[in-house]
Motif scaffolding. Structure first.
Motif, PDB file in Angstrom:
ATOM      1  N   TYR A 171       6.790  35.988   1.537  1.00 22.04           N
ATOM      2  CA  TYR A 171       6.397  36.171   2.541  1.00 22.04           C
ATOM      3  C   TYR A 171       4.526  36.461   2.447  1.00 22.04           C
ATOM      4  CZ  TYR A 171       5.570  40.581   5.411  1.00 22.04           C
ATOM      5  OH  TYR A 171       5.318  41.056   6.138  1.00 22.04           O
ATOM      6  N   ASP A 172       4.040  37.083   1.318  1.00 26.51           N
ATOM      7  CA  ASP A 172       2.809  36.920   0.611  1.00 26.51           C
ATOM      8  C   ASP A 172       2.134  35.658   1.803  1.00 26.51           C
ATOM      9  OD1 ASP A 172       3.271  40.014   0.107  1.00 26.51           O
ATOM     10  OD2 ASP A 172       3.339  39.225  -1.816  1.00 26.51           O
ATOM     11  N   VAL A 173       2.731  34.337   0.965  1.00 24.72           N
ATOM     12  CA  VAL A 173       2.082  33.199   1.308  1.00 24.72           C
ATOM     13  C   VAL A 173       2.511  32.684   2.613  1.00 24.72           C
ATOM     14  CG1 VAL A 173       2.317  30.659   0.550  1.00 24.72           C
ATOM     15  CG2 VAL A 173       2.956  32.557  -0.927  1.00 24.72           C
ATOM     16  N   SER A 174       2.955  33.104   3.918  1.00 21.68           N
ATOM     17  CA  SER A 174       3.452  33.412   4.489  1.00 21.68           C
ATOM     18  C   SER A 174       2.152  33.633   5.224  1.00 21.68           C
ATOM     19  CB  SER A 174       4.618  33.057   5.254  1.00 21.68           C
ATOM     20  OG  SER A 174       4.312  35.101   5.343  1.00 21.68           O
ATOM     21  N   TRP A 175       1.599  34.877   4.879  1.00 18.86           N
ATOM     22  CA  TRP A 175       0.521  35.615   6.100  1.00 18.86           C
ATOM     23  C   TRP A 175      -1.150  34.863   5.944  1.00 18.86           C
ATOM     24  CZ3 TRP A 175      -0.040  39.490   8.985  1.00 18.86           C
ATOM     25  CH2 TRP A 175       0.809  40.391   8.956  1.00 18.86           C
ATOM     26  N   LEU A 176      -1.019  33.920   4.308  1.00 14.66           N
ATOM     27  CA  LEU A 176      -1.894  32.894   4.433  1.00 14.66           C
ATOM     28  C   LEU A 176      -2.107  32.013   5.500  1.00 14.66           C
ATOM     29  CD1 LEU A 176      -2.523  32.837   0.941  1.00 14.66           C
ATOM     30  CD2 LEU A 176      -4.074  34.221   2.245  1.00 14.66           C
ATOM     31  N   TRP A 177      -0.901  31.507   5.826  1.00 12.35           N
ATOM     32  CA  TRP A 177      -0.480  30.451   6.608  1.00 12.35           C
ATOM     33  C   TRP A 177      -0.336  29.931   7.554  1.00 12.35           C
ATOM     34  CZ3 TRP A 177      -3.277  25.384   4.540  1.00 12.35           C
ATOM     35  CH2 TRP A 177      -3.216  25.637   3.526  1.00 12.35           C
ATOM     36  N   ALA A 178       0.788  31.036   8.434  1.00 12.62           N
ATOM     37  CA  ALA A 178       1.630  31.260   9.485  1.00 12.62           C
ATOM     38  C   ALA A 178       0.835  31.596  10.727  1.00 12.62           C
ATOM     39  CB  ALA A 178       2.838  32.161   9.182  1.00 12.62           C
ATOM     40  N   SER A 179       0.995  30.854  11.529  1.00 14.33           N
ATOM     41  CA  SER A 179       0.980  31.467  13.143  1.00 14.33           C
ATOM     42  C   SER A 179       0.752  32.428  13.007  1.00 14.33           C
ATOM     43  CB  SER A 179       1.284  30.418  13.499  1.00 14.33           C
ATOM     44  OG  SER A 179       2.222  30.799  14.312  1.00 14.33           O
ATOM     45  N   ASP A 180      -0.200  33.210  13.842  1.00 15.27           N
ATOM     46  CA  ASP A 180       0.155  34.566  14.773  1.00 15.27           C
ATOM     47  C   ASP A 180       1.400  34.847  15.193  1.00 15.27           C
ATOM     48  OD1 ASP A 180      -2.425  35.078  13.733  1.00 15.27           O
ATOM     49  OD2 ASP A 180      -3.196  35.639  15.547  1.00 15.27           O
ATOM     50  N   ASP A 181       2.002  33.859  15.969  1.00 18.55           N
ATOM     51  CA  ASP A 181       3.728  34.211  16.685  1.00 18.55           C
ATOM     52  C   ASP A 181       4.489  34.333  15.795  1.00 18.55           C
ATOM     53  OD1 ASP A 181       2.399  34.734  18.995  1.00 18.55           O
ATOM     54  OD2 ASP A 181       1.963  31.682  19.490  1.00 18.55           O
ATOM     55  N   VAL A 182       4.090  33.129  14.543  1.00 16.68           N
ATOM     56  CA  VAL A 182       5.216  33.751  13.194  1.00 16.68           C
ATOM     57  C   VAL A 182       5.279  35.284  12.848  1.00 16.68           C
ATOM     58  CG1 VAL A 182       6.401  32.329  10.747  1.00 16.68           C
ATOM     59  CG2 VAL A 182       5.761  30.511  13.020  1.00 16.68           C
ATOM     60  N   LEU A 183       3.894  35.599  12.239  1.00 18.06           N
ATOM     61  CA  LEU A 183       4.003  36.621  11.253  1.00 18.06           C
ATOM     62  C   LEU A 183       5.036  37.810  12.032  1.00 18.06           C
ATOM     63  CD1 LEU A 183       0.315  35.757   9.679  1.00 18.06           C
ATOM     64  CD2 LEU A 183       2.858  36.061   8.749  1.00 18.06           C
ATOM     65  N   LEU A 184       3.979  37.689  14.442  1.00 20.30           N
ATOM     66  CA  LEU A 184       4.350  38.789  15.052  1.00 20.30           C
ATOM     67  C   LEU A 184       6.308  38.856  14.928  1.00 20.30           C
ATOM     68  CD1 LEU A 184       1.672  38.564  17.904  1.00 20.30           C
ATOM     69  CD2 LEU A 184       2.126  40.454  16.027  1.00 20.30           C
ATOM     70  N   ALA A 185       6.620  37.551  15.134  1.00 26.17           N
ATOM     71  CA  ALA A 185       8.115  37.934  14.846  1.00 26.17           C
ATOM     72  C   ALA A 185       8.901  37.913  13.514  1.00 26.17           C
ATOM     73  CB  ALA A 185       8.504  36.420  14.934  1.00 26.17           C
ATOM     74  N   LEU A 186       8.416  37.893  12.011  1.00 26.96           N
ATOM     75  CA  LEU A 186       8.403  38.031  10.814  1.00 26.96           C
ATOM     76  C   LEU A 186       8.712  39.839  10.967  1.00 26.96           C
ATOM     77  CD1 LEU A 186       9.529  37.526   8.268  1.00 26.96           C
ATOM     78  CD2 LEU A 186       7.030  36.717   7.444  1.00 26.96           C
ATOM     79  N   SER A 187       7.110  39.805  11.587  1.00 25.57           N
ATOM     80  CA  SER A 187       7.330  41.240  11.108  1.00 25.57           C
ATOM     81  C   SER A 187       8.196  42.426  11.635  1.00 25.57           C
ATOM     82  CB  SER A 187       5.739  42.148  11.903  1.00 25.57           C
ATOM     83  OG  SER A 187       4.361  41.221  11.003  1.00 25.57           O
ATOM     84  N   ARG A 188       8.704  41.431  13.375  1.00 32.11           N
ATOM     85  CA  ARG A 188       9.151  42.428  13.900  1.00 32.11           C
ATOM     86  C   ARG A 188      10.606  42.771  12.885  1.00 32.11           C
ATOM     87  NH1 ARG A 188       6.282  40.017  18.500  1.00 32.11           N
ATOM     88  NH2 ARG A 188       7.727  38.248  18.395  1.00 32.11           N
TER      89      ARG A 188
ATOM     90  N   GLU B 264      10.216  30.860  15.972  1.00 24.54           N
ATOM     91  CA  GLU B 264       8.625  30.563  16.133  1.00 24.54           C
ATOM     92  C   GLU B 264       8.109  29.720  14.967  1.00 24.54           C
ATOM     93  OE1 GLU B 264       6.696  31.896  18.450  1.00 24.54           O
ATOM     94  OE2 GLU B 264       8.078  32.645  19.218  1.00 24.54           O
ATOM     95  N   ILE B 265       8.792  29.456  13.920  1.00 23.61           N
ATOM     96  CA  ILE B 265       8.537  28.186  13.255  1.00 23.61           C
ATOM     97  C   ILE B 265       8.285  27.176  13.364  1.00 23.61           C
ATOM     98  CG2 ILE B 265       9.766  26.789  10.667  1.00 23.61           C
ATOM     99  CD1 ILE B 265       9.604  30.267   9.756  1.00 23.61           C
ATOM    100  N   ARG B 266       9.723  27.545  13.870  1.00 28.48           N
ATOM    101  CA  ARG B 266       9.869  25.850  14.809  1.00 28.48           C
ATOM    102  C   ARG B 266       8.488  24.806  15.553  1.00 28.48           C
ATOM    103  NH1 ARG B 266      14.423  22.558  15.352  1.00 28.48           N
ATOM    104  NH2 ARG B 266      14.018  22.367  17.511  1.00 28.48           N
ATOM    105  N   LYS B 267       8.635  25.948  16.250  1.00 32.07           N
ATOM    106  CA  LYS B 267       7.140  25.971  17.263  1.00 32.07           C
ATOM    107  C   LYS B 267       6.123  25.571  16.857  1.00 32.07           C
ATOM    108  CE  LYS B 267       9.096  28.491  21.066  1.00 32.07           C
ATOM    109  NZ  LYS B 267       8.713  29.759  21.927  1.00 32.07           N
TER     110      LYS B 267
END
Length: 184
Positions: free
Chosen positions: A107-124, A162-165
């Protein structure tokens, strides 16, 4: 005859003069043509250098983009694998703590590499878990349990899509309904 000689001499002189002027003119044109050709070659060389630099820059950018995409894939694989800890009985109890620890790292590492859309979905999804996790252990009406499970699956599958996209499947026709949750 003197007049005739004079005309012939003048004509010959005029012919020679015309040839000399024509030669000089052609020579001047040839010099200008060579000068123009040299300028064209110089410009072509500069354009070739610019094209090579642009090609090199594009190759470097493509290489960097591929490297970022590969890094994202690894991050996303770890994230999705560890998110299984949240869904039903997907993770054996004796492995649950390890999954939780690994999820927190992913989860922490994803905040470095993930797109905003992925992080928004993950945050929801994380917000849903934070707000509702305490309800899952309680005895609730069957309808409420199904509603919560349905919402959780919806948020989870939204993360997956979102990750797939983000890793290149932006034209995917898949929806959240296509993702199935299987427990053994």
């Amino acid at each position: 005859m003197d007049l005739f000689k004079s005309i012939i001499t003048n004509a010959a002189f005029l012919g020679v003069f015309t040839l000399i002027v024509g030669y000089m003119f052609n020579r001047g044109l040839q010099k200008q043509k060579r000068k123009f050709d040299d300028q064209l070659l110089k410009q072509k060389g500069e354009i070739d250098k610019e094209i090579e630099k642009l090609k090199s820059d594009l190759q470097l950018e493509f290489s960097n983009e591929q490297e970022r995409l590969n890094q994202k894939r690894n991050v996303y694989i770890n994230l999705i694998n560890t998110m299984a800890v949240f869904i039903g009985k997907r993770v054996p109890e004796n492995e649950r703590v390890d999954y939780q620890k690994n999820f927190l790292k992913a989860y922490d590492v994803s905040w470095l590499w993930a797109s905003d859309d992925v992080l928004l979905a993950l945050s929801r999804y994380m917000q849903f878990k934070l707000e509702n996790n305490h309800l899952f252990g309680q005895s609730l009406p069957v309808e409420e349990v199904r509603r919560l499970q349905s919402l959780e699956k919806e948020h989870f599958s939204e993360c997956v899509l979102e990750i797939r996209k983000d890793i290149g499947f932006s034209e995917s026709i898949l929806t959240k309904e296509h993702y199935k949750f299987i427990n053994f």
